[in-house]
Design a protein around this motif. Structure first.
Motif, PDB file in Angstrom:
ATOM      1  N   ARG A 223      31.620  53.458  45.812  1.00  0.00           N
ATOM      2  CA  ARG A 223      30.853  52.256  45.501  1.00  0.00           C
ATOM      3  C   ARG A 223      30.885  51.965  44.007  1.00  0.00           C
ATOM      4  N   GLN A 224      30.746  53.010  43.206  1.00  0.00           N
ATOM      5  CA  GLN A 224      30.758  52.817  41.755  1.00  0.00           C
ATOM      6  C   GLN A 224      32.091  52.213  41.294  1.00  0.00           C
ATOM      7  N   ILE A 225      33.191  52.815  41.722  1.00  0.00           N
ATOM      8  CA  ILE A 225      34.512  52.317  41.324  1.00  0.00           C
ATOM      9  C   ILE A 225      34.745  50.925  41.895  1.00  0.00           C
ATOM     10  N   GLY A 226      34.349  50.738  43.160  1.00  0.00           N
ATOM     11  CA  GLY A 226      34.568  49.442  43.795  1.00  0.00           C
ATOM     12  C   GLY A 226      33.925  48.305  43.039  1.00  0.00           C
ATOM     13  N   VAL A 227      32.672  48.517  42.605  1.00  0.00           N
ATOM     14  CA  VAL A 227      31.955  47.455  41.891  1.00  0.00           C
ATOM     15  C   VAL A 227      32.439  47.341  40.455  1.00  0.00           C
ATOM     16  N   GLU A 228      32.419  48.455  39.715  1.00  0.00           N
ATOM     17  CA  GLU A 228      32.669  48.408  38.272  1.00  0.00           C
ATOM     18  C   GLU A 228      34.129  48.098  37.930  1.00  0.00           C
ATOM     19  N   ASP A 229      35.059  48.586  38.725  1.00  0.00           N
ATOM     20  CA  ASP A 229      36.469  48.437  38.357  1.00  0.00           C
ATOM     21  C   ASP A 229      37.165  47.277  39.051  1.00  0.00           C
ATOM     22  N   TYR A 230      36.762  46.972  40.280  1.00  0.00           N
ATOM     23  CA  TYR A 230      37.489  45.945  41.025  1.00  0.00           C
ATOM     24  C   TYR A 230      36.696  44.650  41.170  1.00  0.00           C
ATOM     25  N   ILE A 231      35.484  44.738  41.692  1.00  0.00           N
ATOM     26  CA  ILE A 231      34.737  43.512  41.962  1.00  0.00           C
ATOM     27  C   ILE A 231      34.401  42.773  40.679  1.00  0.00           C
ATOM     28  N   VAL A 232      33.974  43.489  39.646  1.00  0.00           N
ATOM     29  CA  VAL A 232      33.616  42.824  38.385  1.00  0.00           C
ATOM     30  C   VAL A 232      34.832  42.116  37.785  1.00  0.00           C
TER      31      VAL A 232
ATOM     32  N   GLU B  87      50.052  56.401  29.917  1.00  0.00           N
ATOM     33  CA  GLU B  87      50.907  55.614  29.033  1.00  0.00           C
ATOM     34  C   GLU B  87      51.752  54.585  29.788  1.00  0.00           C
ATOM     35  N   SER B  88      51.789  54.691  31.129  1.00  0.00           N
ATOM     36  CA  SER B  88      52.613  53.769  31.916  1.00  0.00           C
ATOM     37  C   SER B  88      51.860  52.518  32.334  1.00  0.00           C
ATOM     38  N   ILE B  89      50.532  52.523  32.196  1.00  0.00           N
ATOM     39  CA  ILE B  89      49.725  51.407  32.689  1.00  0.00           C
ATOM     40  C   ILE B  89      48.797  50.879  31.605  1.00  0.00           C
ATOM     41  N   ILE B  90      48.281  49.681  31.860  1.00  0.00           N
ATOM     42  CA  ILE B  90      47.212  49.123  31.025  1.00  0.00           C
ATOM     43  C   ILE B  90      46.045  48.796  31.936  1.00  0.00           C
ATOM     44  N   SER B  91      44.911  49.448  31.672  1.00  0.00           N
ATOM     45  CA  SER B  91      43.707  49.244  32.469  1.00  0.00           C
ATOM     46  C   SER B  91      43.033  47.936  32.075  1.00  0.00           C
ATOM     47  N   LEU B  92      42.359  47.331  33.031  1.00  0.00           N
ATOM     48  CA  LEU B  92      41.634  46.099  32.745  1.00  0.00           C
ATOM     49  C   LEU B  92      40.403  46.348  31.885  1.00  0.00           C
ATOM     50  N   LYS B  93      39.989  47.619  31.747  1.00  0.00           N
ATOM     51  CA  LYS B  93      38.849  47.964  30.885  1.00  0.00           C
ATOM     52  C   LYS B  93      39.313  48.635  29.594  1.00  0.00           C
ATOM     53  N   GLU B  94      40.608  48.662  29.359  1.00  0.00           N
ATOM     54  CA  GLU B  94      41.159  49.392  28.210  1.00  0.00           C
ATOM     55  C   GLU B  94      40.815  48.709  26.894  1.00  0.00           C
ATOM     56  N   ASP B  95      40.617  49.519  25.866  1.00  0.00           N
ATOM     57  CA  ASP B  95      40.383  48.972  24.533  1.00  0.00           C
ATOM     58  C   ASP B  95      41.578  48.114  24.133  1.00  0.00           C
ATOM     59  N   PRO B  96      41.353  46.852  23.761  1.00  0.00           N
ATOM     60  CA  PRO B  96      42.473  45.957  23.450  1.00  0.00           C
ATOM     61  C   PRO B  96      43.413  46.487  22.370  1.00  0.00           C
TER      62      PRO B  96
ATOM     63  N   HIS C 134      39.015  38.877  28.825  1.00  0.00           N
ATOM     64  CA  HIS C 134      38.674  39.368  30.164  1.00  0.00           C
ATOM     65  C   HIS C 134      37.444  40.266  30.133  1.00  0.00           C
ATOM     66  N   GLN C 135      37.361  41.104  29.130  1.00  0.00           N
ATOM     67  CA  GLN C 135      36.226  42.025  29.062  1.00  0.00           C
ATOM     68  C   GLN C 135      34.930  41.311  28.711  1.00  0.00           C
ATOM     69  N   GLU C 136      35.039  40.218  27.972  1.00  0.00           N
ATOM     70  CA  GLU C 136      33.854  39.391  27.741  1.00  0.00           C
ATOM     71  C   GLU C 136      33.388  38.756  29.055  1.00  0.00           C
ATOM     72  N   LYS C 137      34.352  38.289  29.840  1.00  0.00           N
ATOM     73  CA  LYS C 137      34.019  37.686  31.133  1.00  0.00           C
ATOM     74  C   LYS C 137      33.483  38.742  32.105  1.00  0.00           C
ATOM     75  N   ARG C 138      33.972  39.981  31.983  1.00  0.00           N
ATOM     76  CA  ARG C 138      33.459  41.063  32.822  1.00  0.00           C
ATOM     77  C   ARG C 138      31.957  41.265  32.587  1.00  0.00           C
ATOM     78  N   GLU C 139      31.543  41.206  31.327  1.00  0.00           N
ATOM     79  CA  GLU C 139      30.122  41.382  31.025  1.00  0.00           C
ATOM     80  C   GLU C 139      29.284  40.277  31.673  1.00  0.00           C
TER      81      GLU C 139
END
Length: 432
Positions: free
Chosen positions: A120-129, A327-336, A416-421
């Motif tokens: 539930r935590q990952i589902g909401v915080e990482d995907y739904i948001v 190093e192969s990916i960029i997370s949607l929550k990663e520091d820009p 994107h991270q501003e919109k996430r908030e």
């Protein structure tokens, strides 16, 4: 090719066109021109294949109801690969689809051993948001498999039409496969089909945007949809070559065929087990009548689901993108700023020396920086084409492409991270 498409494994597809022959997937470019405003993934052949997407284009043209459905297994953070699916869902929603997004926590629990709380935590915080931040509208449906009575009840019913031999043939299950893992595959089918329940307006075309590795779920679900339906309609010819339709019962309740014959405006002949229809000049009316009767007699009348298939992004260092290799990916929550550094270290299609690059040009088709621009960062096709041409003719150097991609990635992640908030404050609007 003998490719094994594994929804839970690591799949590397070198030639997507071979999937057309091996799995019956159709080229998307043949149908793309029928769309009024195709997504950039469609225009750029990143979406390369489909099953029955003509049902979706027809629904769009005729303003008929249709749905889009896809989901995410909450086992790790959302990244650019997940963003692709989110964008495809949102695009279809804007084109008029009733949109469904499932968080596959039953799958994560049974296949990966992730606890329900973590799911539930990952589902909401990482995907739904992130989904909301990208533009998913509140009139869509977001749910967790474990909390959806529709999905759980439909899973049980679909199980009556599926056996171990079929699951083994599609997924390679063995005697060591857990029962919950097998049940999770039926949960996926229930996810795909439940937008057609009467609660959501009944039978309608539904498209599932996925990567090619998820096609086993589509093959299973399309087969189950046919098995669940009470009737099938066949085109036939008599001995004088006159064409007619035959509505065949598949264990339909007594009286259902007679009801179909009575409601049709054409000549009909009722037999035990089927009704023949002569002179039918409107197949849609025939099909809708059959579906209407099936629903009244307690059936589902599912429309076999459609699907689109997109190419996988490669890892930033080449090879496969993998969450286990940061190093192969960029997370949607990663520091820009950290993401920008990754981009600047990414593998490119450049030559060994600057002189060779100017003389021979680069290879944008084998370049992670250009791939980021094509998949995510440049919307304008002409601008992207200009970058491509400047690369292959030696006018553009790898450093400038990396700098551009890093700058645009920083801008995207910051926004994107501003919109996430903001999205976190809107979860109530989505029933979460």
């Amino acid at each position: 090719m003998n490719t094994k498409l594994d929804p839970w494994g690591s799949v590397n597809i070198d030639d997507y066109s071979k999937l057309f022959d091996e799995f019956g997937i159709l080229p998307f470019e043949d149908i793309c021109s029928e769309l009024p405003d195709p997504h950039r993934y469609m225009r750029r052949k990143i979406i390369f294949g489909h099953r029955s997407y003509d049902l979706i284009t027809d629904a769009m043209k005729n303003k008929d109801p249709f749905s889009v459905m896809s989901g995410f297994m909450p086992t790790g953070g959302g990244h650019l690969g997940h963003k692709m699916v989110m964008e495809e869902i949102i695009w279809h929603q804007k084109m008029g689809a009733d949109a469904f997004v499932g968080i596959a926590d039953r799958e994560a629990y049974s296949v990966r051993g992730v606890s329900w709380e973590k799911c539930r935590q990952i589902g909401v915080e990482d995907y739904i948001v992130s989904l909301i931040a990208l533009g998913f509208e509140p009139d869509g449906h977001i749910y967790f498999q474990s909390e959806s009575d529709n999905v759980k009840e439909l899973t049980f019913e679909l199980g009556s039409k599926t056996n171990f031999s079929e699951l083994s043939a599609i997924y390679g299950f063995s005697g060591e496969t857990s029962v919950s893992h097998m049940v999770s595959t039926l949960s996926q089918s229930a996810d795909i089909l439940h937008p057609q329940l009467s609660e959501f307006g009944g039978p309608k075309p539904t498209v599932i945007p996925v990567g090619a590795d998820q096609d086993p779920h589509m093959r299973l679900t399309r087969g189950i949809a046919h098995k669940m339906n009470m009737f099938r309609i066949e085109g036939r010819e008599d001995k004088n070559n006159n064409k007619y339709f035959s509505v065949r019962s598949k264990a339909a309740p007594e009286g259902a065929l007679a009801d179909i014959a009575e409601r049709l405006p054409w000549d009909t002949k009722l037999f035990e087990g089927h009704v023949d229809v002569f002179g039918a000049d409107n197949y849609t009316k025939l099909l809708n009548t059959v579906r209407e009767v099936e629903i009244e007699y307690g059936g589902y009348a599912f429309v076999p689901p459609s699907s689109t298939y997109h190419r996988f992004m490669s890892g930033l260092q080449g090879g496969k993108m993998s969450s286990s290799v940061p190093e192969s990916i960029i997370s949607l929550k990663e520091d820009p700023k950290a993401a920008a550094k990754k981009v600047k270290r990414a593998k490119t299609g450049g030559r060994m020396t600057l002189e060779e690059q100017k003389k021979l040009g680069g290879d944008p088709n084998n370049c992670s920086a250009f791939e980021l621009l094509m998949f995510h960062l440049v919307e304008d096709d002409k601008e992207l084409e200009e970058i491509y041409n400047e690369c292959i003719c030696g006018k553009r150097m790898c450093g400038s492409c990396k700098a551009l991609a890093a700058e645009l990635m920083t801008e995207f992640l910051t926004e994107h991270q501003e919109k996430r908030e903001l999205a976190k404050d809107r979860l109530d609007d989505y029933g979460l």
